[in-house]
Motif scaffolding. Structure first.
Motif, mmCIF file in Angstrom:
data_model
loop_
_atom_site.group_PDB
_atom_site.id
_atom_site.type_symbol
_atom_site.label_atom_id
_atom_site.label_comp_id
_atom_site.label_asym_id
_atom_site.label_seq_id
_atom_site.Cartn_x
_atom_site.Cartn_y
_atom_site.Cartn_z
ATOM 1 N N TYR A 14 0.841 -1.209 0.000
ATOM 2 C CA TYR A 14 0.000 0.000 0.000
ATOM 3 C C TYR A 14 0.874 1.256 0.000
ATOM 4 C CZ TYR A 14 0.705 0.840 5.013
ATOM 5 O OH TYR A 14 1.261 1.117 6.235
ATOM 6 N N ILE A 15 2.173 1.074 0.296
ATOM 7 C CA ILE A 15 3.143 2.158 0.117
ATOM 8 C C ILE A 15 4.063 1.661 -1.013
ATOM 9 C CG2 ILE A 15 5.022 3.466 1.183
ATOM 10 C CD1 ILE A 15 3.603 2.847 3.935
ATOM 11 N N GLU A 35 9.245 3.122 9.618
ATOM 12 C CA GLU A 35 7.780 3.035 9.699
ATOM 13 C C GLU A 35 7.286 3.121 11.150
ATOM 14 O OE1 GLU A 35 5.892 3.534 7.323
ATOM 15 O OE2 GLU A 35 7.163 3.248 5.599
ATOM 16 N N SER A 36 6.452 2.173 11.547
ATOM 17 C CA SER A 36 5.795 2.318 12.852
ATOM 18 C C SER A 36 6.724 2.239 14.045
ATOM 19 C CB SER A 36 4.744 1.233 13.018
ATOM 20 O OG SER A 36 3.507 1.762 12.685
ATOM 21 N N LYS A 71 7.200 5.346 16.011
ATOM 22 C CA LYS A 71 6.227 5.822 17.010
ATOM 23 C C LYS A 71 6.824 5.756 18.411
ATOM 24 C CE LYS A 71 2.297 4.416 14.180
ATOM 25 N NZ LYS A 71 1.646 3.260 13.591
ATOM 26 N N PHE A 100 -3.476 -1.179 12.832
ATOM 27 C CA PHE A 100 -2.676 0.005 13.168
ATOM 28 C C PHE A 100 -3.300 1.322 12.720
ATOM 29 C CE2 PHE A 100 -0.915 0.892 8.948
ATOM 30 C CZ PHE A 100 -0.978 -0.343 8.314
ATOM 31 N N ASN A 155 -1.568 4.516 14.787
ATOM 32 C CA ASN A 155 -1.470 5.704 13.932
ATOM 33 C C ASN A 155 -2.122 6.944 14.549
ATOM 34 O OD1 ASN A 155 -0.318 3.835 12.278
ATOM 35 N ND2 ASN A 155 -1.354 4.530 10.419
ATOM 36 N N GLU A 176 4.850 7.666 0.506
ATOM 37 C CA GLU A 176 3.855 7.693 1.603
ATOM 38 C C GLU A 176 2.981 8.933 1.512
ATOM 39 O OE1 GLU A 176 4.077 6.369 5.412
ATOM 40 O OE2 GLU A 176 5.994 5.352 5.244
ATOM 41 N N ASN A 194 -4.540 8.013 6.666
ATOM 42 C CA ASN A 194 -3.962 8.753 7.792
ATOM 43 C C ASN A 194 -4.452 10.205 7.818
ATOM 44 O OD1 ASN A 194 -2.614 6.542 8.730
ATOM 45 N ND2 ASN A 194 -0.670 7.027 7.728
ATOM 46 N N TYR A 245 4.409 13.042 11.015
ATOM 47 C CA TYR A 245 4.256 11.601 11.219
ATOM 48 C C TYR A 245 4.744 10.828 9.978
ATOM 49 C CZ TYR A 245 2.104 7.039 11.242
ATOM 50 O OH TYR A 245 1.908 5.677 11.131
ATOM 51 N N CYS A 257 8.107 8.302 9.733
ATOM 52 C CA CYS A 257 7.981 6.907 9.297
ATOM 53 C C CYS A 257 8.914 6.608 8.117
ATOM 54 C CB CYS A 257 6.551 6.606 8.843
ATOM 55 S SG CYS A 257 5.365 6.480 10.184
ATOM 56 N N TYR A 309 -0.096 -4.520 17.156
ATOM 57 C CA TYR A 309 -1.476 -4.193 16.796
ATOM 58 C C TYR A 309 -2.456 -5.268 17.245
ATOM 59 C CZ TYR A 309 1.124 -0.738 14.278
ATOM 60 O OH TYR A 309 1.974 0.267 13.969
ATOM 61 N N GLY A 320 7.151 -2.701 12.418
ATOM 62 C CA GLY A 320 6.831 -1.677 11.416
ATOM 63 C C GLY A 320 6.648 -2.332 10.061
ATOM 64 N N VAL A 321 5.856 -1.704 9.184
ATOM 65 C CA VAL A 321 5.594 -2.329 7.884
ATOM 66 C C VAL A 321 6.807 -2.303 6.949
ATOM 67 C CG1 VAL A 321 3.074 -2.044 7.906
ATOM 68 C CG2 VAL A 321 4.506 -0.229 6.932
HETATM 69 N N1 GLU Z 1 3.643 4.822 7.775
HETATM 70 C C1 GLU Z 1 2.845 3.640 7.935
HETATM 71 C C2 GLU Z 1 1.389 4.014 7.987
HETATM 72 O O1 GLU Z 1 1.049 4.964 8.650
HETATM 73 C C3 GLU Z 1 3.282 2.925 9.180
HETATM 74 C C4 GLU Z 1 2.477 1.685 9.452
HETATM 75 C C5 GLU Z 1 3.207 0.622 10.231
HETATM 76 O O2 GLU Z 1 4.422 0.480 10.135
HETATM 77 O O3 GLU Z 1 2.517 -0.139 10.910
HETATM 78 O O4 GLU Z 1 0.585 3.408 7.354
#
Ligand code: GLU
Length: 324
Positions: free
Chosen positions: A31-32, A67-68, A71, A100, A119, A164, A171, A195, A199, A247, A264-265
């Motif tokens: 999706y990215i 990525e996540s 956070k 997430f 998120n 992204e 988001n 954000y 990531c 998650y 993280g994804v």
């Molecule tokens: N940047 C990604 C998002 O917001 C991070 C998601 C992840 O790593 O879980 O979709």
């Protein structure tokens, strides 16, 4: 917990790498778009000890999208700039039990975004970073904190950031929904962009292992010796990681691994064993909830072989792991 010697850890890390490197299954996040193109065979494992020694196997110097996992540093930054109570009030510490990027989680619990490691809570955390209203200095604070936690600078992966930014519609909805519920504390578009950018930082598995050990050691970076955050925040951040690090599968993960860890994804996982060590692993193909298939197995393998488990009262002899 066991007294672990370096030779034993070296042996276990090498063994985990050899055992798991051929593991199939999972799929890169697509999706990215940038993430879909990363070599799925990349695989690295890194363990860092409180002495600062790192024990690596495989692609531990490859820079992948944090990525996540990003956070975690920003949650700590905000807890350090304010205090853990304010973060609890403005964001929360509950598990969502949902994916997430869940919008449902915000609708179900309108009084707060639930946790800075999903998120919604992470976008709120970005909105709280001081100085509020000054995007440039907020970004600098985020980058400096990531650097201090990892003990060396991370680098922005421009292509990932563009990728992204062009696709983060979900988001964006989260940011504006938070605004609707007065749960965002700076400009929503600015908070979303911070954000997205955090990531998109490139990090190595070794850097994540060092960051994990900084957390495990009460905020003192084991390599640079710098006290990065107030030591009383370690149990707070570890509890947040334990609640939502994986998650909707966090319960399954904790039950089977015994290690609070954040995924993280981009394929990275950072696991924390307070007072003992940090473990990280990286491999791009993910399971259906966005957690790296091979990195999960690597962290579990090492934890079980070394007998580290934050829920266990004493050293244990564990059976050989059963691996998929
Ligand atoms: N940047 C990604 C998002 O917001 C991070 C998601 C992840 O790593 O879980 O979709």
């Amino acid at each position: 917990m066991k007294n672990l010697d370096t030779k034993q850890i070296r042996h276990t890390v090498d063994e985990a790498y050899e055992h798991l490197k051929g593991t199939k299954g999972g799929k890169n996040a697509d999706y990215i778009p940038y993430l879909a193109g990363i070599d799925p065979s990349l695989f690295g494992i890194s363990v860092c000890l409180p002495s600062g020694e790192t024990i690596d196997a495989g692609d531990t110097q490859y820079r992948f999208g944090i990525e996540s996992v990003s956070k975690v540093p920003t949650a700590l930054l905000v807890m350090n700039q304010y205090d853990s109570k304010t973060v609890m009030e403005k964001i929360g510490a509950d598990a969502t039990g949902l994916p997430f990027n869940s919008i449902m989680a915000i609708l179900l619990e309108k009084d707060h975004p639930t946790n800075p490691l999903v998120n919604a809570g992470a976008i709120t955390a970005c909105s709280m970073v001081k100085p509020v209203g000054d995007k440039q200095r907020k970004w600098q604070a985020i980058v400096d904190f990531q650097t201090d936690l990892c003990g060396s600078p991370l680098t922005l992966i421009d292509e990932l950031y563009r990728s992204e930014s062009d696709t983060n519609f979900n988001n964006r909805s989260i940011a504006w929904l938070l605004k609707n519920y007065s749960r965002i504390y700076d400009d929503p578009e600015m908070s979303l962009d911070l954000y997205t950018k955090q990531c998109s930082m490139g990090v190595t598995a070794r850097q994540l292992a060092i960051a994990a050990t900084t957390i495990a050691c009460g905020g003192r970076n084991p390599v640079t010796g710098k006290q990065v955050f107030r030591s009383e925040l370690t149990p707070k951040i570890v509890s947040l990681i334990a609640a939502v690090g994986f998650y909707e599968h966090t319960g399954d993960w904790l039950y089977t691994s015994g290690i609070p860890a954040k995924s993280g994804v981009g394929g990275g996982i950072m696991g924390i064993v307070p007072g003992i060590m940090g473990i990280s692993a990286f491999a791009p193909p993910l399971d259906a909830s966005g957690n790296s298939v091979k990195a999960q197995e690597a962290v579990k393998y090492i934890a079980r072989k070394l007998g580290v488990n934050i829920f266990a009262p004493k050293p244990e002899t564990r059976p050989e792991p059963v691996l998929a």
